[in-house]
Design an enzyme around this catalytic site. Structure first.
Site, PDB file in Angstrom:
ATOM      1  N   HIS A  40       0.825  -1.205   0.000  1.00 14.96           N
ATOM      2  CA  HIS A  40       0.000   0.000   0.000  1.00 14.96           C
ATOM      3  C   HIS A  40       0.865   1.264   0.000  1.00 14.96           C
ATOM      4  O   HIS A  40       1.571   1.528   0.976  1.00 14.96           O
ATOM      5  CB  HIS A  40      -0.887  -0.026   1.249  1.00 14.96           C
ATOM      6  N   ARG A  41       0.839   2.002  -1.094  1.00 13.47           N
ATOM      7  CA  ARG A  41       1.722   3.158  -1.305  1.00 13.47           C
ATOM      8  C   ARG A  41       3.188   2.694  -1.253  1.00 13.47           C
ATOM      9  O   ARG A  41       4.076   3.435  -0.827  1.00 13.47           O
ATOM     10  CB  ARG A  41       1.465   4.263  -0.289  1.00 13.47           C
ATOM     11  N   GLU A  67       0.880  -0.543  -5.067  1.00 11.39           N
ATOM     12  CA  GLU A  67      -0.334   0.271  -5.057  1.00 11.39           C
ATOM     13  C   GLU A  67       0.046   1.732  -5.313  1.00 11.39           C
ATOM     14  O   GLU A  67       0.970   2.262  -4.672  1.00 11.39           O
ATOM     15  CB  GLU A  67      -1.060   0.157  -3.715  1.00 11.39           C
ATOM     16  N   ASP A  69      -1.569   5.689  -5.872  1.00 14.60           N
ATOM     17  CA  ASP A  69      -2.647   6.686  -5.920  1.00 14.60           C
ATOM     18  C   ASP A  69      -2.247   7.751  -6.925  1.00 14.60           C
ATOM     19  O   ASP A  69      -1.117   8.241  -6.894  1.00 14.60           O
ATOM     20  CB  ASP A  69      -2.827   7.356  -4.552  1.00 14.60           C
ATOM     21  N   HIS A  82      -0.993  10.523  -2.626  1.00 14.56           N
ATOM     22  CA  HIS A  82      -2.297  10.186  -2.041  1.00 14.56           C
ATOM     23  C   HIS A  82      -3.208  11.400  -1.920  1.00 14.56           C
ATOM     24  O   HIS A  82      -4.390  11.344  -2.282  1.00 14.56           O
ATOM     25  CB  HIS A  82      -2.112   9.550  -0.660  1.00 14.56           C
ATOM     26  N   GLU A 149      -5.007   3.599  -8.371  1.00 19.71           N
ATOM     27  CA  GLU A 149      -6.263   4.254  -7.966  1.00 19.71           C
ATOM     28  C   GLU A 149      -6.411   5.624  -8.619  1.00 19.71           C
ATOM     29  O   GLU A 149      -5.510   6.468  -8.539  1.00 19.71           O
ATOM     30  CB  GLU A 149      -6.290   4.413  -6.433  1.00 19.71           C
ATOM     31  N   GLN A 180      -8.464   0.734  -9.466  1.00 18.01           N
ATOM     32  CA  GLN A 180      -9.367   0.856  -8.319  1.00 18.01           C
ATOM     33  C   GLN A 180      -9.812   2.304  -8.180  1.00 18.01           C
ATOM     34  O   GLN A 180      -9.078   3.236  -8.540  1.00 18.01           O
ATOM     35  CB  GLN A 180      -8.629   0.431  -7.042  1.00 18.01           C
TER      36      GLN A 180
HETATM   37  O1  G3P Z   1      -6.749   1.928  -2.297  1.00 14.35           O
HETATM   38  C1  G3P Z   1      -7.037   1.253  -1.122  1.00 14.35           C
HETATM   39  C2  G3P Z   1      -6.858   2.226  -0.057  1.00 14.35           C
HETATM   40  O2  G3P Z   1      -5.608   2.787  -0.315  1.00 14.35           O
HETATM   41  C3  G3P Z   1      -7.920   3.265  -0.103  1.00 14.35           C
HETATM   42  O3  G3P Z   1      -7.660   4.248   0.804  1.00 14.35           O
HETATM   43  O4  G3P Z   1      -7.119   6.546   1.260  1.00 14.35           O
HETATM   44  O5  G3P Z   1      -5.354   4.817   1.430  1.00 14.35           O
HETATM   45  O6  G3P Z   1      -6.189   5.504  -0.787  1.00 14.35           O
HETATM   46  P1  G3P Z   1      -6.519   5.323   0.651  1.00 14.35           P
HETATM   47 CA    CA Z   2      -5.234   3.970  -2.413  1.00 14.67          CA
END
Ligand code: G3P
Ligand code: CA
Length: 285
Positions: A40-41, A67, A69, A82, A149, A180
């Site tokens: 995540h990130r 992942e 954003d 993000h 995302e 996503q």
């Molecule tokens: O993309 C899954 C999760 O990352 C969604 O929340 O705010 O961390 O992008 P956020």
């Molecule tokens: Ca995300």
């Protein structure tokens, strides 16, 4: 990522068979092994989020996906960040949409992390740059697995088209790509532009999570999985989603106990800032 995606579907099927009582220890261990580990990130628990260092560490720590954003600059470039504002993760101030890429590139995207997390500080994080999506594709290659995302798509009209332009320009393997969004309109734009892409509908709950048959049926029109926040999930919720044939990747799970609970409930993957912890859980440690 045909292979990985199919293995996720395989994990999904295993989830169903375990839920119905069969399987035993071998199947349980197979279920753990097939869980999709989304960095995540990047490995953002250990390195400044959405930097090349964080993504590289995510890979090293056995994340299956990077992942990312997306935000868009004033001159229409997709960058990995993000927040809509640069304030939290750089030494700058203001909105991404008011910066050109050249201006974004002058910002320091690493020092904040060393200050906030001295226990994980690394001198090399100082002065790290905000990466563009093109730079990420170039560095990690067309056969890497990306979980991208579209953030704030209402602020950045056309971001989906630009994303797909880059996916095509860099010949990104679409079987290893997940797109996503919390925004259903954004996912539908992507789906209409290229129905072959694998999509994930993000969801956010602030109290006990409930999903109706109608919602599931709507989501299945364009997406193959959902990504809810894990906090308010229940075993019944997870099983309902799995039984429908959708995958489920909760976010953002950062402790092993919760990881194990969610896997036992039947999730097919999850987002984590600590992909090494999920790797350990997958190995039964
Ligand atoms: O993309 C899954 C999760 O990352 C969604 O929340 O705010 O961390 O992008 P956020
Ligand atoms: Ca995300």
């Amino acid at each position: 990522m045909k292979g990985k995606w199919l293995s996720m579907i395989g994990a999904l099927a295993i989830g169903i068979s375990l839920a119905s009582g069969g399987g035993g220890e071998a199947a349980a261990s197979e279920k753990y092994k097939n869980i999709v580990n989304v960095a995540h990130r990047g490995a953002s628990g250990y390195a400044p989020e959405h930097t090349m260092a964080s993504y590289a560490l995510g890979e090293k720590m056995h994340g299956d996906y990077i992942e990312i954003d997306l935000q868009m600059t004033k001159d229409g470039k997709l960058i990995a960040m993000h927040d809509e504002s640069v304030d939290r993760t750089t030494n700058g101030k203001g909105l991404v949409r008011d910066y050109t890429l050249d201006q974004i590139k002058k910002l320091d995207a690493g020092s904040w992390f060393n200050e906030k997390y001295p226990q994980y500080a690394v001198q090399g994080y100082e002065g790290l740059k905000v990466p563009t999506l093109e730079e990420i594709f170039t560095k990690f290659g067309k056969n890497n697995a990306y979980y991208i995302e579209t953030k704030s798509p209402e602020v950045y009209p056309g971001m989906e088209k630009e994303l797909l332009r880059l996916v095509n320009k860099y010949h990104i393997n679409k079987d290893k790509l997940l797109i996503q969004s919390f925004s259903t309109p954004s996912l539908k734009i992507v789906h209409d532009l290229d129905p072959s892409l694998h999509l994930v509908q993000l969801l956010s709950y602030s109290s006990n999570a409930v999903i109706t048959d109608e919602q599931i049926s709507d989501i299945k029109q364009y997406a193959e999985a959902i990504g809810p926040n894990y906090t308010y999930l229940s075993r019944d919720y997870v099983q309902k989603v799995i039984s429908s044939g959708l995958g489920i990747h909760p976010y953002t799970v950062n402790d092993k106990e919760t990881m194990k609970k969610l896997i036992d409930w039947g999730v097919t993957g999850m987002f984590t800032n600590f992909p090494n912890l999920l790797e350990e859980v997958k190995k039964g440690k």
